[in-house]
Design an enzyme around this catalytic site. Structure first.
Site, PDB file in Angstrom:
ATOM      1  N   GLU A 177      -4.051  -9.083  18.939  1.00 27.18           N
ATOM      2  CA  GLU A 177      -3.824  -7.592  18.448  1.00 27.18           C
ATOM      3  C   GLU A 177      -2.438  -7.352  18.095  1.00 27.18           C
ATOM      4  O   GLU A 177      -1.983  -6.547  17.246  1.00 27.18           O
ATOM      5  CB  GLU A 177      -4.378  -6.748  19.501  1.00 27.18           C
ATOM      6  CG  GLU A 177      -5.895  -6.729  19.617  1.00 27.18           C
ATOM      7  CD  GLU A 177      -6.295  -5.971  21.047  1.00 27.18           C
ATOM      8  OE1 GLU A 177      -5.390  -5.023  21.322  1.00 27.18           O
ATOM      9  OE2 GLU A 177      -6.956  -6.100  21.824  1.00 27.18           O
ATOM     10  N   GLU A 230      -7.679  -5.657  14.093  1.00 31.01           N
ATOM     11  CA  GLU A 230      -6.020  -6.115  13.982  1.00 31.01           C
ATOM     12  C   GLU A 230      -6.211  -7.634  14.372  1.00 31.01           C
ATOM     13  O   GLU A 230      -5.439  -8.198  13.961  1.00 31.01           O
ATOM     14  CB  GLU A 230      -5.471  -5.128  14.898  1.00 31.01           C
ATOM     15  CG  GLU A 230      -5.388  -3.619  14.639  1.00 31.01           C
ATOM     16  CD  GLU A 230      -4.398  -2.920  15.519  1.00 31.01           C
ATOM     17  OE1 GLU A 230      -3.705  -2.210  15.155  1.00 31.01           O
ATOM     18  OE2 GLU A 230      -4.217  -3.371  16.556  1.00 31.01           O
ATOM     19  N   ASP A 253      -1.373  -6.055  14.448  1.00 30.71           N
ATOM     20  CA  ASP A 253      -0.724  -4.637  14.506  1.00 30.71           C
ATOM     21  C   ASP A 253       0.408  -4.788  13.594  1.00 30.71           C
ATOM     22  O   ASP A 253       0.563  -3.614  12.788  1.00 30.71           O
ATOM     23  CB  ASP A 253      -0.508  -3.947  15.572  1.00 30.71           C
ATOM     24  CG  ASP A 253       0.068  -2.682  15.586  1.00 30.71           C
ATOM     25  OD1 ASP A 253      -0.660  -1.679  15.339  1.00 30.71           O
ATOM     26  OD2 ASP A 253       1.319  -2.702  15.958  1.00 30.71           O
ATOM     27  N   ASP A 287      -9.468  -2.923  17.622  1.00 29.08           N
ATOM     28  CA  ASP A 287      -8.557  -4.097  18.290  1.00 29.08           C
ATOM     29  C   ASP A 287      -9.052  -5.137  17.541  1.00 29.08           C
ATOM     30  O   ASP A 287      -8.251  -6.106  17.245  1.00 29.08           O
ATOM     31  CB  ASP A 287      -8.841  -4.226  19.643  1.00 29.08           C
ATOM     32  CG  ASP A 287      -8.111  -2.809  20.429  1.00 29.08           C
ATOM     33  OD1 ASP A 287      -7.271  -2.233  19.928  1.00 29.08           O
ATOM     34  OD2 ASP A 287      -8.645  -2.913  21.588  1.00 29.08           O
TER      35      ASP A 287
END
Length: 237
Positions: A43, A119, A47, A116
């Site tokens: 993640e 990502e 991100d 999540d």
């Protein structure tokens, strides 16, 4: 072709990306409740890929917007709600690896888990090939959303637009109240109410932060506010 390859074929088609190392995709779709390895560290990378790519798309699409306006647009596009929408479009919940508790509680539909996983999938693509491959997937998933933006309407966040709409009509500002706050510190969920008082308009929003929940409630209140005054104009014709 392995059974695992078959399991991910529909998802890979939706992503328009086929993994050379399907185990990377499996890890991206594995929640910590299932065990290790899981997608928590993925993640972190995903991100960053998402934020850069969306920022660059907005930068190119809207050359006249200021840094603050671009930042607000990006925040609306990379938040949990938008990522969960993308996950639902990809039917990502069908592929998640969840522990027994999360399965029983409907974790495959939980926005935070879906967001999540999206990502983490971007990170998995970058590990499988490179950053550019991951960037291209993000661009495909976000192109329609970004080209549909009306910057005159959405450059400001929902709470700001709601406040300005009420002030223009000399109405009281909205009151935001936390209705529920659940989860541990690293994975909280908030349910917030937005009350427009004298207009008898009350909306709710949910998010992984209080601010996110307030923004969602404000967006819903804006829609009802517009409908309220549109109906009033019709009645005076």
């Amino acid at each position: 072709m392995s059974q695992q390859d078959n399991r991910f074929r529909r998802l890979s088609t939706a992503l328009d990306y086929f993994f050379e190392k399907p185990d990377l995709l499996k890890q991206a779709l594995t929640h910590r409740s299932f065990g290790t390895p899981n997608n928590e560290r993925f993640e972190f990378i995903g991100d960053s890929i998402l934020n850069y790519t969306v920022a660059r798309m907005l930068f190119d699409q809207f050359p006249k917007l200021s840094e603050g306006e671009l930042s607000r647009l990006r925040a609306n596009l990379v938040n949990q709600n938008t990522l969960a929408e993308i996950a639902q479009e990809l039917k990502l919940g069908d592929y998640l690896y969840l522990g027994e508790g999360e399965l029983k509680s409907g974790g495959f539909n939980r926005p935070s888990i879906l967001a999540d996983a999206v990502e983490a999938t971007f990170a998995a693509i970058s590990f499988d090939r490179d950053f550019q491959a991951a960037e291209q997937v993000v661009r495909r998933l976000y192109l329609g959303r970004i080209t549909a933006i009306d910057p005159t309407r959405h450059a400001k966040d929902a709470k700001t637009r709601l406040q300005e709409a009420l002030q223009a009509r000399r109405l009281a500002l909205p009151r935001y109240t936390i209705l529920a706050q659940n989860g541990e510190a690293h994975e909280q969920s908030f349910r917030v109410q937005c009350d427009l008082g004298e207009l008898a308009i009350i909306t709710t929003g949910e998010g992984s932060s209080r601010r996110g929940a307030e923004q969602q409630a404000a967006e819903a209140a804006l829609l009802l506010l517009e409908q309220h005054f549109a109906a009033g104009k019709k009645n005076t014709l």
